[in-house]
Write a protein that holds these residues in place. Structure first.
Motif, short mmCIF file in Angstrom:
data_model
loop_
_atom_site.label_atom_id
_atom_site.label_comp_id
_atom_site.label_asym_id
_atom_site.label_seq_id
_atom_site.Cartn_x
_atom_site.Cartn_y
_atom_site.Cartn_z
N PRO A 169 -1.51 -7.07 0.19
CA PRO A 169 -2.15 -6.35 -0.93
C PRO A 169 -1.86 -6.97 -2.29
CG PRO A 169 -0.34 -5.06 -0.02
CD PRO A 169 -0.58 -6.19 0.92
N TYR A 170 -0.68 -7.55 -2.44
CA TYR A 170 -0.35 -8.21 -3.71
C TYR A 170 -1.27 -9.39 -3.97
CZ TYR A 170 2.20 -11.01 -7.14
OH TYR A 170 2.53 -11.77 -8.23
N MET A 171 -1.49 -10.21 -2.94
CA MET A 171 -2.37 -11.37 -3.09
C MET A 171 -3.81 -10.95 -3.32
SD MET A 171 -0.58 -14.04 -3.09
CE MET A 171 1.09 -14.56 -2.70
N LEU A 172 -4.25 -9.89 -2.63
CA LEU A 172 -5.61 -9.41 -2.81
C LEU A 172 -5.84 -8.91 -4.22
CD1 LEU A 172 -8.39 -8.64 -1.64
CD2 LEU A 172 -7.38 -6.44 -0.96
N ASN A 173 -4.89 -8.14 -4.75
CA ASN A 173 -5.02 -7.60 -6.10
C ASN A 173 -4.84 -8.66 -7.18
OD1 ASN A 173 -5.30 -4.45 -6.12
ND2 ASN A 173 -3.82 -4.87 -4.51
N TYR A 176 -8.03 -11.45 -6.55
CA TYR A 176 -9.43 -11.02 -6.48
C TYR A 176 -9.67 -9.70 -7.20
CZ TYR A 176 -14.03 -9.76 -4.80
OH TYR A 176 -15.33 -9.39 -4.75
N MET A 177 -9.01 -8.63 -6.79
CA MET A 177 -9.29 -7.31 -7.35
C MET A 177 -8.87 -7.17 -8.82
SD MET A 177 -10.81 -5.62 -4.98
CE MET A 177 -10.97 -5.44 -3.20
N LYS A 178 -7.81 -7.90 -9.20
CA LYS A 178 -7.26 -7.82 -10.55
C LYS A 178 -6.82 -6.39 -10.89
CE LYS A 178 -8.50 -12.12 -10.95
NZ LYS A 178 -7.50 -13.21 -10.83
N LYS A 179 -6.22 -5.72 -9.91
CA LYS A 179 -5.75 -4.36 -10.10
C LYS A 179 -4.24 -4.31 -9.86
CE LYS A 179 -9.95 -2.73 -10.63
NZ LYS A 179 -10.44 -2.14 -11.90
N SER A 180 -3.65 -3.17 -10.26
CA SER A 180 -2.22 -3.00 -10.07
C SER A 180 -1.89 -2.74 -8.61
CB SER A 180 -1.71 -1.84 -10.93
OG SER A 180 -0.35 -1.55 -10.64
N THR A 181 -0.96 -3.51 -8.06
CA THR A 181 -0.54 -3.29 -6.68
C THR A 181 0.30 -2.03 -6.56
OG1 THR A 181 -0.43 -5.71 -6.49
CG2 THR A 181 0.50 -4.44 -4.69
N LEU A 182 0.94 -1.61 -7.64
CA LEU A 182 1.76 -0.39 -7.62
C LEU A 182 0.92 0.83 -7.28
CD1 LEU A 182 4.10 -0.95 -10.69
CD2 LEU A 182 4.63 -1.26 -8.27
N LEU A 183 -0.31 0.88 -7.80
CA LEU A 183 -1.20 1.99 -7.49
C LEU A 183 -1.53 2.02 -6.00
CD1 LEU A 183 -2.95 4.34 -8.45
CD2 LEU A 183 -4.79 2.69 -8.93
N TYR A 184 -1.75 0.85 -5.43
CA TYR A 184 -2.03 0.77 -4.00
C TYR A 184 -0.85 1.30 -3.19
CZ TYR A 184 -2.41 -1.42 0.60
OH TYR A 184 -2.44 -1.65 1.95
#
Length: 229
Positions: A169-173, A176-184
């Motif tokens: 999830p860290y690599m995806l965010n 690509y997603m440019k979102k916070s992994t903490l929220l995930y």
């Protein structure tokens, strides 16, 4: 390391989790083409929204399967494999907890991994699989020496948590997603806790029923479905 007797008992549970995992893989395989097409044709925000919806639905299915594995495995083995009330093929409840947790942690990351692959993110985490395998092997051997079969399963859980569970999830965010992994992870932890509570409640209710017979096995499955819904 533990002998054929323990291996024989564990293989029954492995058979169950393998078939359930194969069923879940059909879900990710069915949507892989659509996800790839969406990533190629839609913008990041649309794909992020798609990821949240699919991941929530997928985690809901994984949670239900994990609850069923925890609540029904012993009864299933007793009815289908032994056809008696003897429990010589049944493992300790602590081991069943670890099997269920390992199943949830392993399969719950498949949707994230699929989005990462469809987005073409391969090089960034190229050492992840090797690191996961080394940690799994080392911790399983060491823990097996001290606590036996639970240590082997725990070693797999540790390798999962320390590598793939957060790297993917860290690599995806990040790429690509440019979102916070903490929220995930916040949502993931909430889902995991809800699954644990639901699994305990389901087991508590199912434990009130007598054992033996396909009818009672179906009744336990109905309780799992009702509690998870």
């Amino acid at each position: 390391m533990l002998g054929s007797t323990v291996l024989g008992k564990y293989s029954n549970y492995l058979l169950i989790t393998t078939y359930v995992t194969s069923f879940i893989s059909l879900i990710t395989g069915a949507v892989r083409g659509s996800v790839g097409n969406s990533i190629a044709s839609e913008n990041v925000e649309r794909n992020y929204s798609l990821f949240k919806k699919l991941n929530f639905l997928y985690l809901w299915i994984v949670a239900f399967c994990a609850m069923c594995i925890y609540a029904l495995s012993d009864q299933f083995i007793d009815v289908v494999l032994t056809k008696s009330s003897e429990d010589y093929l049944i493992l300790d409840k602590t081991i069943l907890v670890l099997i269920s947790v390992n199943f949830f942690l392993t399969t719950s990351r498949y949707m994230t991994g699929m989005f990462k692959e469809c987005a073409g993110i391969f090089y960034a985490d190229r050492y992840k699989s090797l690191l996961e395998a080394l940690i799994n092997l080392a911790t399983s051997i060491v823990l097996c020496h001290f606590i036996g079969l639970p240590g082997i399963i725990l070693g797999t859980i540790i390798s999962n948590i320390t590598t793939a569970l957060w790297i993917e999830p860290y690599m995806l965010n990040k790429h690509y997603m440019k979102k916070s992994t903490l929220l995930y992870f916040a949502k993931y932890v909430v889902f995991f806790i809800a699954t644990v509570v639901g699994a305990w409640f389901t087991w508590f209710v199912c434990n009130k029923l007598p054992t033996g017979g396909i009818t009672l096995l179906v009744a336990r499955f109905a309780i799992c479905a009702f509690s998870h819904s």
